[in-house]
Design a protein around this motif. Structure first.
Motif, PDB file in Angstrom:
ATOM      1  N   ASN B 105    -137.998  -4.628 -61.695  1.00  0.00           N
ATOM      2  CA  ASN B 105    -136.597  -4.201 -61.699  1.00  0.00           C
ATOM      3  C   ASN B 105    -136.322  -3.340 -62.931  1.00  0.00           C
ATOM      4  O   ASN B 105    -136.318  -3.835 -64.059  1.00  0.00           O
ATOM      5  N   GLY B 107    -133.515  -2.000 -63.484  1.00  0.00           N
ATOM      6  CA  GLY B 107    -132.069  -2.010 -63.747  1.00  0.00           C
ATOM      7  C   GLY B 107    -131.616  -3.118 -64.679  1.00  0.00           C
ATOM      8  O   GLY B 107    -130.436  -3.194 -65.032  1.00  0.00           O
ATOM      9  N   MET B 108    -132.554  -4.002 -65.083  1.00  0.00           N
ATOM     10  CA  MET B 108    -132.141  -5.146 -65.900  1.00  0.00           C
ATOM     11  C   MET B 108    -131.855  -4.750 -67.346  1.00  0.00           C
ATOM     12  O   MET B 108    -131.235  -5.513 -68.087  1.00  0.00           O
ATOM     13  N   ASP B 110    -130.030  -2.349 -68.862  1.00  0.00           N
ATOM     14  CA  ASP B 110    -128.712  -1.923 -69.342  1.00  0.00           C
ATOM     15  C   ASP B 110    -127.849  -3.073 -69.834  1.00  0.00           C
ATOM     16  O   ASP B 110    -127.148  -2.959 -70.830  1.00  0.00           O
ATOM     17  N   GLU B 111    -127.893  -4.199 -69.113  1.00  0.00           N
ATOM     18  CA  GLU B 111    -127.018  -5.315 -69.447  1.00  0.00           C
ATOM     19  C   GLU B 111    -127.427  -5.953 -70.777  1.00  0.00           C
ATOM     20  O   GLU B 111    -126.625  -6.587 -71.445  1.00  0.00           O
ATOM     21  N   THR B 147    -127.996  -5.350 -60.032  1.00  0.00           N
ATOM     22  CA  THR B 147    -128.912  -4.283 -60.449  1.00  0.00           C
ATOM     23  C   THR B 147    -129.629  -3.587 -59.305  1.00  0.00           C
ATOM     24  O   THR B 147    -130.359  -2.623 -59.547  1.00  0.00           O
ATOM     25  N   ASP B 151    -131.267   0.036 -59.912  1.00  0.00           N
ATOM     26  CA  ASP B 151    -132.733   0.060 -59.894  1.00  0.00           C
ATOM     27  C   ASP B 151    -133.255   0.983 -58.802  1.00  0.00           C
ATOM     28  O   ASP B 151    -134.242   1.689 -58.987  1.00  0.00           O
ATOM     29  N   PHE B 613    -120.966  -5.332 -65.787  1.00  0.00           N
ATOM     30  CA  PHE B 613    -122.126  -4.679 -65.183  1.00  0.00           C
ATOM     31  C   PHE B 613    -121.909  -3.171 -65.041  1.00  0.00           C
ATOM     32  O   PHE B 613    -122.342  -2.542 -64.090  1.00  0.00           O
ATOM     33  N   ARG B 708    -123.822   2.145 -59.759  1.00  0.00           N
ATOM     34  CA  ARG B 708    -123.719   0.740 -60.159  1.00  0.00           C
ATOM     35  C   ARG B 708    -123.638  -0.164 -58.930  1.00  0.00           C
ATOM     36  O   ARG B 708    -123.273   0.268 -57.847  1.00  0.00           O
TER      37      ARG B 708
END
Ligand code: FES
Ligand code: FES
Lengths: 153, 746
Positions: B105, B107-108, B110-111, B147, B151, B613, B708
């Protein structure tokens, strides 16, 4: 004992107090009917007996007798949808979908009894069917669409 | 338990400043792609161009590796590939695929970085890039944190484009027509004379061609699917009872198991007596586990009945047995040594407070259960040669290793088959139920075992949302909000959850502040301090995680200050909002709801804004104070996700998120007595029922620069918007959830 489900008669060898839910799912392999709570709190297990919605987790199989059980699989199929199922697809109701067998069976029973329910009547009839994903607004709209299509409008 | 010892502890680089200080990785490793898992045992004549597209002479299969627990991402992932591949819904099959590093993943990251989502400065973007590189090395295949779209959005469109161009090259080779004269549509390459070659007929040729890479993605104006209303691929099956969830798995010779574990979570099992259960109908085996007992029977109900007949003597939980002590521990944590991080310190808040008479208020958010409608379950077959696991799961890359550690197989012999999940809200991230099923199946090798939690057991063993307390102090001046000082104390959800996975997270926990520090208001003075409460009951990510509580704290307090200042709740939020994308969300919801118009007697409206998010969301709730109690009449929502992939599913998820946020704020909490959760089934904690559901009007905005996810962001503003509306209608401030402790709802 003998049990008629979706028009087919089955011989089942189980305790009379076993809930119909588990006979359907584990003994007959009809897994469209869902287990959610086991205590009449969610409606995921809703089926019809002689056309009327009942909670299969609260119905002892020994009490079904000669009643004709209909499950979601018997209501309609992907190739031959019931009007309620068609409305559910048109409105793209489901999220996780786990509650929807029960929601659809409850709605089909409501419309058989009351062909043109008001929003308040829909709310009342559907109140026992929990949707943890929150698809209620779409269910409301889909029941209205199904009502119209069942009336041939 | 066992696994924590057998899996080496690792440091997982999210939520942490250590990201910058402690990572060193080679450019080579970051640039090298992971191998394509579809190449393992690829049949002759089958072509795969990347980990997401597989074509043989019979069919096209698209791999959608993110878990689908109702958010519709199986369909959405396929749509992203299909957009560039030029293939229509109905012309391909989808598969969740096997776990693989290639599906990590992206996309993890950014958080976990300590920048506001609205901060697109070079510094913030550079750190996000570094974090993304670190995520690749960790190679975690996991679905969560909204995400999937961040992602997948570029990655899967590229996968489709590469496959398309390679299929065109194959068609050129097969037909002799130059590639430049070929087109693609509806799953086929189209020749200049109008004749078509189906992709399936090109598989064998394409298999011998190196994938054509460096393909430019299409301009949004050319999109056929993205942004248009879609028909989700799982919708017919979910409307006809024909979708196979984990709970519906059946195998020849399968037995049915259930489990009872210590409801004082983490406590020992001192003794048990299963004598009565052993002789019951259908019972095949009683399997003692470290902190409980499993019963194996010939159907689920008989297993449930037998488990009910076992008596236990349980040891105490490691946390306080009574709820009051949990609140005391939280209230006692607003101290210097518990300060986890000062997340924001704009202006000089201390001086502003000292210069006036601060307005102060305290807020609470309770433990809340996840309780998706499908109870936890997993089906496992262990043989000496291999292990197969069938269930839904979000923490995809850790399952096979966790099970191998129990059965003693090599991880390569363990095969996880993911399934659609009947809801999650964070519940299906945990490994425990899979490990328990593996322990039982390992003791009954050769027999497929389906372990099903009863609903009561699912409630008893759930790791709920972390509770928290917030203390606000503020100053208003000349009709405006001048200073906000917010302190939040809660246990670390990341520490609790990641700790169970054997992962330690260094540095502050971003979830103690998420939803409170990051709202892009330009307050003259704003300080937000997060305090880490020592671990209490085990907790776990609950849809929108920290923001589910912190959004309520921050926005409720802001609303109180706006009222103190005598300003309009909407106008003051818009005035203070410095971030244009977020301001437009507020302006949209003001316009949609005709904010400011006259309301009938007994009615009141509240607005709330929370960014989580990376998604700014504003909600207006309208209520009526009726004889039967508060009735929610209508909700308006505006959210900006950059690009709305499917407007139909987007609306459904936003409505569902609002209902989730409202329902739990109104009706739900988990409390402990004697170390166990007092709520045992849905009648104690059901969220929202049909009759309480308002009309919900949704608008998706696309001003943001990044794509998003929308699974979580609609949840946090719902609770404060409702509390603010109830105040407007009744004059009563609700500072603690659930609200039904203080008001009745119709
Ligand atoms: S399973 Fe029957 S009502 Fe919930
Ligand atoms: S769609 Fe998930 S519970 Fe209703």
């Amino acid at each position: 004992m003998r049990l008629t489900v979706n028009g087919t008669s089955h011989e089942v060898d189980v305790e009379a107090d076993m809930p119909l839910l588990w006979v359907l799912r584990d003994e007959l392999g009809l897994t469209g009917t869902k287990y959610g709570c086991g205590v009449a709190s969610c409606g995921a297990c809703t089926v019809h007996i002689d056309g009327v919605a009942v909670l299969s987790c609260q119905t002892a199989v020994g009490d079904v007798g000669a009643g004709a059980v209909t499950t979601i699989e018997g209501l309609g199929t992907p190739d031959a949808l019931h009007a309620v199922q068609a409305a559910w697809i048109a409105h793209q109701v489901a999220q996780c979908g786990y509650c929807q067998s029960g929601q659809i069976m409850q709605a089909a029973s409501l419309l058989a009894e009351n062909p043109s329910p008001s929003d308040a009547e829909i709310d009342e009839a559907m109140d026992g069917n929990l949707c943890r994903c929150g698809t209620y607004p779409r269910i409301r709209a889909a029941v209205q669409t199904a009502a119209r299509s069942l009336q041939g409008a | 338990m066992g696994r924590a010892r057998t899996i080496a502890r690792r440091t997982f680089l999210i939520g942490s400043a250590a990201l910058l200080g402690g990572v060193a990785f080679g450019v080579y490793k970051v640039k090298t792609p992971y191998p394509n898992p579809l190449e393992d045992g690829l049949a002759d004549g089958s072509a795969t161009f990347n980990p997401w597209v597989l074509i043989d002479s019979e069919k096209v299969t698209l791999i959608t590796p993110h878990a689908d627990k109702g958010q519709g991402v199986a369909s959405a992932q396929a749509a992203l590939i299909a957009e560039e591949l030029d293939i229509e819904f109905g012309q391909f099959e989808i598969s969740f695929g096997a776990p693989a590093k290639a599906y990590y993943n992206t996309g993890m990251a950014d958080e976990g970085v300590p920048f506001m989502a609205s901060d697109e400065s070079r510094m913030a973007e550079t750190v996000r890039g570094l974090a993304g590189s670190a995520m690749k090395l960790v190679a975690m295949q996991m679905t969560g944190g909204s995400t999937t779209m961040p992602d997948s959005f570029d990655k899967l469109r590229e996968a489709g484009a590469v496959a398309r161009e390679t299929l065109k090259a194959a068609a050129a080779q097969q037909s002799g027509v130059p590639v430049g004269q070929l087109k693609t549509a509806r799953g086929a390459v189209i020749l200049p004379d109008g004749s078509e070659i189906a992709y399936t007929a090109l598989a064998a040729t394409a298999a011998g061609i190196a994938p054509v890479t460096g393909v430019a993605l299409r301009d949004p104006s050319a999109w056929r699917l993205i942004g248009k209303p879609m028909q989700r691929l799982d919708m017919v099956a979910k409307s006809t009872g024909t979708l196979g969830y984990g709970l519906d798995i059946r195998h020849e010779g399968m037995l049915f198991a259930t489990i009872r574990r210590n409801p004082q979570k983490g406590g020992a099992m001192l003794s048990y007596n299963a004598a009565a259960a052993e002789g019951m109908a259908g019972v095949k085996k009683i399997v003692p586990l470290a902190d409980g007992v499993a019963v194996v029977a010939d159907n689920t109900w008989r297993a449930f009945q037998a488990a009910d007949a076992i008596t236990f003597d349980w040891g105490p939980a490691p946390y306080p047995p009574e709820q009051a002590a949990h609140w005391e521990a939280i209230a006692a944590s607003f101290t210097e040594d518990r300060l986890d991080k000062t997340w924001r310190d704009d202006g000089d808040t201390g001086a502003a407070l000292a210069a006036g008479t601060p307005f102060s208020a305290e807020y609470r958010a309770p433990y809340v259960a996840h309780q998706p409608l499908e109870p936890l379950n997993a089906t496992i077959l262990v043989t000496d040669e291999r292990v197969d696991i069938w269930c839904g799961h979000q923490t995809i890359s850790m399952i096979e290793g966790a099970v191998a550690a129990i059965t003693g197989h090599d991880t390569s012999q363990v095969h996880f088959h993911n399934h659609f999940i009947g809801g999650s809200f964070g519940h299906w991230l945990e490994l425990g139920f899979v490990e328990q099923a593996a322990e039982v199946a390992n003791q009954m090798r050769g027999v497929p075992i389906k372990l099903t939690y009863s609903r009561e057991e699912d409630f008893a063993q759930d790791f709920p949302r972390q509770p928290g307390i917030a203390r606000g102090q503020g100053i208003v001046k000349d009709g405006h909000v001048e200073a906000v000082d917010l302190q939040i104390a809660m246990p670390s959800v990341l520490g609790s959850q990641m700790g169970r996975l054997g992962i330690s997270i260094p540095g502050p926990d971003s979830q103690i502040s998420a939803g409170a520090w990051n709202n892009p208001y330009a307050l003259p003075n704003y300080r937000m301090r997060a305090y880490r409460v020592p671990e209490l009951a085990p907790v776990s990510s609950w849809r929108s995680v920290g923001a589910s509580a912190n959004g309520f704290f921050f926005d409720s307090f802001l609303d109180e200050l706006i009222h103190e200042a005598g300003a309009d709740p909407m106008a003051e939020r818009i005035r203070l909002m410095q971030h244009e994308v977020s301001r437009k969300v507020l302006e949209a919801v003001a316009e949609m709801s005709s904010w400011g118009g006259a309301l009938a007697p007994g009615k009141g409206r509240g607005v709330a804004f929370v960014e989580s998010f990376g998604v700014p969301v504003a909600e207006v709730v309208e209520v009526t104070d009726t004889e039967e109690g508060i009735r929610i009449d209508k909700v308006w929502v505006a959210a900006d996700v950059g690009t709305v992939v499917d407007p139909v599913n987007f609306e459904n998820l936003v409505q569902g998120g609002v209902i989730f946020g409202l329902g739990h704020a109104m009706n739900c909490e988990i409390t402990y007595a004697g170390g166990a959760a007092e709520q045992v089934n849905f009648y104690d904690a059901e969220g929202m029922r049909f009759h309480q559901c308002p009309e919900i009007v949704v608008r998706g905005l696309e001003n943001g620069h990044k794509v998003r996810g929308i699974g979580e962001p609609p949840v946090p503003p719902a609770a404060p918007a409702l509390a603010n509306a109830i105040f407007a209608a009744t004059g009563q401030r609700l500072r603690e959830m659930p609200f039904n402790k203080f008001v009745d709802f119709a």
